[in-house]
Write an enzyme that holds these catalytic residues in place. Structure first.
Site, PDB file in Angstrom:
ATOM      1  N   ALA A  54      39.497  36.195  34.072  1.00  0.00           N
ATOM      2  CA  ALA A  54      39.929  37.557  33.789  1.00  0.00           C
ATOM      3  C   ALA A  54      40.346  38.264  35.085  1.00  0.00           C
ATOM      4  CB  ALA A  54      38.845  38.320  33.042  1.00  0.00           C
ATOM      5  N   CYS A  55      39.888  39.495  35.281  1.00  0.00           N
ATOM      6  CA  CYS A  55      40.333  40.288  36.435  1.00  0.00           C
ATOM      7  C   CYS A  55      39.804  39.766  37.762  1.00  0.00           C
ATOM      8  CB  CYS A  55      39.919  41.751  36.256  1.00  0.00           C
ATOM      9  SG  CYS A  55      40.761  42.573  34.892  1.00  0.00           S
ATOM     10  N   SER A  56      38.872  38.836  37.718  1.00  0.00           N
ATOM     11  CA  SER A  56      38.345  38.239  38.954  1.00  0.00           C
ATOM     12  C   SER A  56      39.050  36.939  39.318  1.00  0.00           C
ATOM     13  CB  SER A  56      36.837  37.984  38.808  1.00  0.00           C
ATOM     14  OG  SER A  56      36.129  39.179  38.625  1.00  0.00           O
TER      15      SER A  56
END
Length: 375
Positions: free
Chosen positions: A156-158
């Site tokens: 995801a956003c990481s």
């Protein structure tokens, strides 16, 4: 023998089209009016709720976002469509994500004074992938003319920081000389533009980071002192649709659960302490005092969230230059956000200065990269 990994170049692909908050609000409110008119009887009977209008003030207060870059604005701003109109490309054509990724990767190579011949690995790390296989990373590798190997990854956003950790570990171990971590994010195709609570959040972009041995760097670079990643399962941010939303065939029913969803209040309450503690533990383990941290390049999802994290890590409100914000111009670009901030706001650091890249999001996931500037 171990090698010290370093970031020697970054690249950024920015779509030409932008959507201002004013344009977005106009389109959303037109959609809400249409919905309310079409369902007037059901609304009057209390069977469904009327759509509330959005506003520019609401968007800025909720997020700090003022505009976003997108691949296609025509469909998004059409009240009868409300999603990007992305042409289905033929299998013999480059995919959209690969095309964006190659642009960013080429710029990262140029910034580092490298060519495709110097690269052994390509990682495509993004929150959403255009297809299951063949891997987008292998397609980018092929288009660039890189030998070696490539793979996709999704946290995801990481995704960007997790990808940098994987690349740094392989450089450190000597299994690759250099790696490109590419983050093509077409977030507009996964956003529910008809949901007032989130219709303003995302934008599109692609970033690339070149990680190689520090002793091979040809110019100024950032030594990767250490990396740290952590995950803890949560349903508070979720997307059940793994592939791009394109122009839909007539008759295909909408499913709200197939687009981005989040419980914003819970995310804010739970993620801020997770990320703050993660950063504090990371810099402490690296022997760095918070007062000696010259720059925080944080995930760009919400200005208030970042302000809280910066204040907790530094023990005071961070100055704008200490914690640069690109959210107002790019919106949330998922894994690419912290890399945009780093790419645009890192050249002014002096030799010996320390900074930290940190991204966080669904999973929950959080990844951080502790850096030291070298001339």
């Amino acid at each position: 023998m171990t090698h010290i990994p370093a970031i020697t170049g970054t690249g950024l692909f920015t779509p030409e089209q932008t959507i201002s908050n004013a344009e977005l609000v106009e389109a959303f409110n037109a959609y809400a009016d249409l919905f309310n008119a079409q369902h007037a009887e059901a609304i009057a009977a209390g069977e469904i709720e009327a759509k509330e209008p959005s506003s520019e003030a609401f968007i800025v207060k909720a997020s700090g976002i003022e505009q976003r870059h997108v691949i296609d604005k025509t469909g998004i701003l059409d009240p009868t469509v409300m999603h990007p109109l992305l042409r289905q490309r033929g299998d013999e054509e480059p995919s959209l994500m690969a095309e964006m990724g190659v642009d960013a990767a080429t710029k990262a190579l140029a910034a580092a004074g490298r060519s495709a011949d110097d690269i052994d690995l390509v990682i495509c790390a993004a929150s959403n992938l255009e297809r299951a296989y063949p891997a987008i990373a292998v397609e980018i590798q092929n288009l660039l003319g890189v030998s070696g190997f490539a793979f996709d990854m999704n946290v995801a956003c990481s995704s960007a920081t997790f990808g940098i950790q994987a690349a740094a570990d392989m450089v450190r171990a000597g299994s690759v000389r250099a790696a490109l971590v590419v983050n093509p994010e077409i977030c507009s195709a996964h956003l529910e533009w008809r949901d007032r609570d989130c219709h303003f959040i995302f934008g599109d972009v692609a970033t690339a980071t070149l990680v190689e041995r520090a002793d091979a760097a040809s110019g100024a670079h950032f030594e990767i002192m250490s990396t740290r990643c952590a995950t803890a399962f949560s349903n508070n941010i979720r997307n059940n649709n793994g592939f791009l939303r394109r122009s839909r065939p007539d008759g295909l029913k909408d499913r709200r659960d197939m687009q981005f969803m989040q419980n914003g209040r819970k995310v804010f309450k739970e993620v801020v302490p997770i990320v703050s503690d993660h950063i504090a533990d990371h810099i402490t383990a690296g022997g760095i005092d918070a007062g000696d941290l010259k720059r925080l390049w944080l995930h760009q999802a919400n200005k208030s969230m970042n302000d809280f994290i910066g204040r907790k890590v530094l023990g005071r409100a961070p100055a704008p230059e200490e914690q640069p914000n690109i959210l107002q111009d790019y919106a949330n670009t998922s894994s690419a956000g912290s890399i945009i901030a780093f790419s645009k706001h890192s050249d002014d650091l002096q030799a010996g200065d320390h900074g930290l890249i940190c991204s966080f999001g669904a999973g929950y996931s959080v990844g951080s990269v502790l850096l030291r500037r070298h001339a």
